[in-house]
Design a protein around this motif. Sequence first.
Motif, PDB file in Angstrom:
ATOM      1  N   LEU A   1       0.829  -1.204   0.000  1.00  0.00           N
ATOM      2  CA  LEU A   1       0.000   0.000   0.000  1.00  0.00           C
ATOM      3  C   LEU A   1       0.863   1.253   0.000  1.00  0.00           C
ATOM      4  O   LEU A   1       0.606   2.200  -0.752  1.00  0.00           O
ATOM      5  N   TYR A   2       1.908   1.249   0.817  1.00  0.00           N
ATOM      6  CA  TYR A   2       2.755   2.437   0.923  1.00  0.00           C
ATOM      7  C   TYR A   2       3.548   2.679  -0.356  1.00  0.00           C
ATOM      8  O   TYR A   2       3.738   3.828  -0.770  1.00  0.00           O
ATOM      9  N   HIS A   3       3.992   1.612  -0.994  1.00  0.00           N
ATOM     10  CA  HIS A   3       4.679   1.780  -2.277  1.00  0.00           C
ATOM     11  C   HIS A   3       3.718   2.330  -3.332  1.00  0.00           C
ATOM     12  O   HIS A   3       4.115   3.139  -4.173  1.00  0.00           O
ATOM     13  N   SER A   4       2.462   1.911  -3.276  1.00  0.00           N
ATOM     14  CA  SER A   4       1.482   2.433  -4.232  1.00  0.00           C
ATOM     15  C   SER A   4       1.242   3.918  -4.017  1.00  0.00           C
ATOM     16  O   SER A   4       1.120   4.689  -4.972  1.00  0.00           O
ATOM     17  N   VAL A   5       1.179   4.333  -2.757  1.00  0.00           N
ATOM     18  CA  VAL A   5       1.006   5.754  -2.452  1.00  0.00           C
ATOM     19  C   VAL A   5       2.201   6.549  -2.968  1.00  0.00           C
ATOM     20  O   VAL A   5       2.045   7.614  -3.587  1.00  0.00           O
ATOM     21  N   LEU A   6       3.402   6.029  -2.734  1.00  0.00           N
ATOM     22  CA  LEU A   6       4.608   6.724  -3.200  1.00  0.00           C
ATOM     23  C   LEU A   6       4.683   6.735  -4.732  1.00  0.00           C
ATOM     24  O   LEU A   6       5.123   7.721  -5.322  1.00  0.00           O
ATOM     25  N   ALA A   7       4.229   5.660  -5.360  1.00  0.00           N
ATOM     26  CA  ALA A   7       4.214   5.631  -6.830  1.00  0.00           C
ATOM     27  C   ALA A   7       3.264   6.688  -7.373  1.00  0.00           C
ATOM     28  O   ALA A   7       3.548   7.331  -8.389  1.00  0.00           O
ATOM     29  N   ALA A   8       2.136   6.872  -6.698  1.00  0.00           N
ATOM     30  CA  ALA A   8       1.190   7.914  -7.112  1.00  0.00           C
ATOM     31  C   ALA A   8       1.827   9.290  -7.026  1.00  0.00           C
ATOM     32  O   ALA A   8       1.683  10.118  -7.935  1.00  0.00           O
ATOM     33  N   LEU A   9       2.549   9.530  -5.947  1.00  0.00           N
ATOM     34  CA  LEU A   9       3.227  10.822  -5.779  1.00  0.00           C
ATOM     35  C   LEU A   9       4.307  11.011  -6.836  1.00  0.00           C
ATOM     36  O   LEU A   9       4.444  12.095  -7.411  1.00  0.00           O
ATOM     37  N   ALA A  10       5.070   9.964  -7.099  1.00  0.00           N
ATOM     38  CA  ALA A  10       6.141  10.064  -8.093  1.00  0.00           C
ATOM     39  C   ALA A  10       5.586  10.315  -9.492  1.00  0.00           C
ATOM     40  O   ALA A  10       6.264  10.904 -10.336  1.00  0.00           O
ATOM     41  N   ALA A  11       4.348   9.897  -9.724  1.00  0.00           N
ATOM     42  CA  ALA A  11       3.712  10.101 -11.031  1.00  0.00           C
ATOM     43  C   ALA A  11       3.050  11.465 -11.147  1.00  0.00           C
ATOM     44  O   ALA A  11       2.437  11.767 -12.182  1.00  0.00           O
ATOM     45  N   GLY A  12       3.152  12.293 -10.101  1.00  0.00           N
ATOM     46  CA  GLY A  12       2.606  13.643 -10.164  1.00  0.00           C
ATOM     47  C   GLY A  12       1.235  13.800  -9.541  1.00  0.00           C
ATOM     48  O   GLY A  12       0.630  14.872  -9.648  1.00  0.00           O
ATOM     49  N   ASN A  13       0.736  12.771  -8.880  1.00  0.00           N
ATOM     50  CA  ASN A  13      -0.552  12.860  -8.187  1.00  0.00           C
ATOM     51  C   ASN A  13      -0.286  13.309  -6.749  1.00  0.00           C
ATOM     52  O   ASN A  13       0.056  12.498  -5.895  1.00  0.00           O
ATOM     53  N   THR A  14      -0.447  14.579  -6.495  1.00  0.00           N
ATOM     54  CA  THR A  14       0.025  15.146  -5.235  1.00  0.00           C
ATOM     55  C   THR A  14      -1.073  15.488  -4.238  1.00  0.00           C
ATOM     56  O   THR A  14      -0.775  15.886  -3.120  1.00  0.00           O
ATOM     57  N   THR A  15      -2.342  15.351  -4.621  1.00  0.00           N
ATOM     58  CA  THR A  15      -3.431  15.635  -3.687  1.00  0.00           C
ATOM     59  C   THR A  15      -4.028  14.331  -3.181  1.00  0.00           C
ATOM     60  O   THR A  15      -3.883  13.265  -3.800  1.00  0.00           O
ATOM     61  N   ASN A  16      -4.728  14.418  -2.063  1.00  0.00           N
ATOM     62  CA  ASN A  16      -5.332  13.239  -1.460  1.00  0.00           C
ATOM     63  C   ASN A  16      -6.243  12.520  -2.451  1.00  0.00           C
ATOM     64  O   ASN A  16      -6.167  11.296  -2.617  1.00  0.00           O
ATOM     65  N   GLY A  17      -7.106  13.281  -3.145  1.00  0.00           N
ATOM     66  CA  GLY A  17      -8.044  12.678  -4.076  1.00  0.00           C
ATOM     67  C   GLY A  17      -7.370  12.003  -5.242  1.00  0.00           C
ATOM     68  O   GLY A  17      -7.750  10.890  -5.643  1.00  0.00           O
ATOM     69  N   ARG A  18      -6.351  12.641  -5.815  1.00  0.00           N
ATOM     70  CA  ARG A  18      -5.675  12.065  -6.981  1.00  0.00           C
ATOM     71  C   ARG A  18      -4.858  10.837  -6.594  1.00  0.00           C
ATOM     72  O   ARG A  18      -4.753   9.884  -7.367  1.00  0.00           O
TER      73      ARG A  18
END
Length: 489
Positions: free
Chosen positions: A261-278
């Motif tokens: 789960l935490y790697h998925s959250v970090l992958a989202a951030l690395a892909a430019g999804n920086t808000t809670n919803g995205r």
Amino acid sequence: MEKAPHIFGRSREWDGLAAFAGTPLAATQGGASLGIVSGRRRQGKSFLLQAMAEAVGGLYFAATEATEAESLRLFAEALARHTGQFTGALFRDWNDAIAHLFRSPWNGPTFVAIDEFPFLSKASPALPSIIQRELGPGGSGRTSPVRLVLCGSAMSVMGSLLAGQAPLRGRAGLELVVQPFRYREAARFWGITDPRLAVLVHAVVGGTPAYRYEFTRGDAPSSIEDFDSWVVRNALNPQTPLFREARYLLAEESAIRDPALYHSVLAALAAGNTTNGRIANFIGRRSDQISHPLNVLENCALITREPDMFRPGRSHYRIVEPLITFYEAIMRQRWAELEIHRAQPVWASTRQTFLTQVVGPHLESLCRSFALDEGADLFGEQPSEVGSGVINDPANRTQIEIDVVAFSAQQSNGPRNVVSLGEVKWGEVIGVDHLRRLKKARDLLQAKSYHTENTVLALYGGAGFTDELTALATKDDQVLLVDLERLYS
């Protein structure tokens, strides 16, 4: 006290430790004092504490993952070697050990550092309470000259030592967080003089000192042409420690119990999804389901939450450790290929992703640091806050993202003064159209009652500026052009 010559940088940290170690007895009413030193792994905390202990004749004890009984034996042996006084019997528990530490016949203020303290507190949860009691009224520390430092890398544990209702809250006379080197200092540490190369290297390894020698065997890119080869032979090479480091940074945090789960959250951030919803949309969860992992990652100092400068209540998240961003954006999905030594083709197919998804956002963060550090010289006024923000453009039904926003200090309840608005581009030559965009943003803010009369419009370019924009900037003192040379000067 002069800093040990083998320590690069860390002058403020050294001075803080030296002042703590040499605190006169009168300043603590003749009693012991407590210091907390924390920071993510590989930042040189142990190196710093060992050097300080050697400089002042203090005791440095590095705990290990062990049972309480073994840790007590190791601590007793270290204390005996340092003092030359053998107790004859092992400590029964930490009540005996801490009391003995404070009651030993020290000759004046004595520096004692206990490193990897979370290992001890995990096996002996009562240890912080024991230290608190011995430092308190009637405790053995009330007449002890010991300057006790507790150090650790588990940020969730160290951060909780002085928080809320924690036993040691209000007891520490030193709270030192050892941060990675800032970008200019990191370039000097790596011996890099080419600012473009410095940005690229920093986007991979950041300012963590251990990555310079221990993790790369002293291998630094010799030139901008050598950078690709350096990435292949180090970051993407399964035979180097750097290859698995990003994974270990998560695994070392005890608060992270579901790595996927935490790697998925970090992958989202690395892909430019920086808000809670995205972030939630990216990983297929509801927004309320990712609040906890975001809080855990923030407590572990792996991500940071940054407020939108123009929209109160809205925040963006950003990964703090560049190596994690590099791993999530470049390595994670191609892990199987990298493990069989296919680094060359993997890098060839992901290099453009690195430049746009990793280096571009990374340069934005460097420019925000630059604006905060050099604000008085750049803008004629030192900003009190620097961040990023989004401005709504109702007429065109669009939004304008501002990469670098600098505010001066808030004056009572009046409107904010915008010191500077900035646009950052890594691979695109900046021209007059970019300046017009900033002017439009400034006009929109003025219509919302922000003070923008003296706002400096700053353009930060990794690929340079058009001749037309350069000529215009020489005639307008409210237009500022910052290239990579100036960023690192």
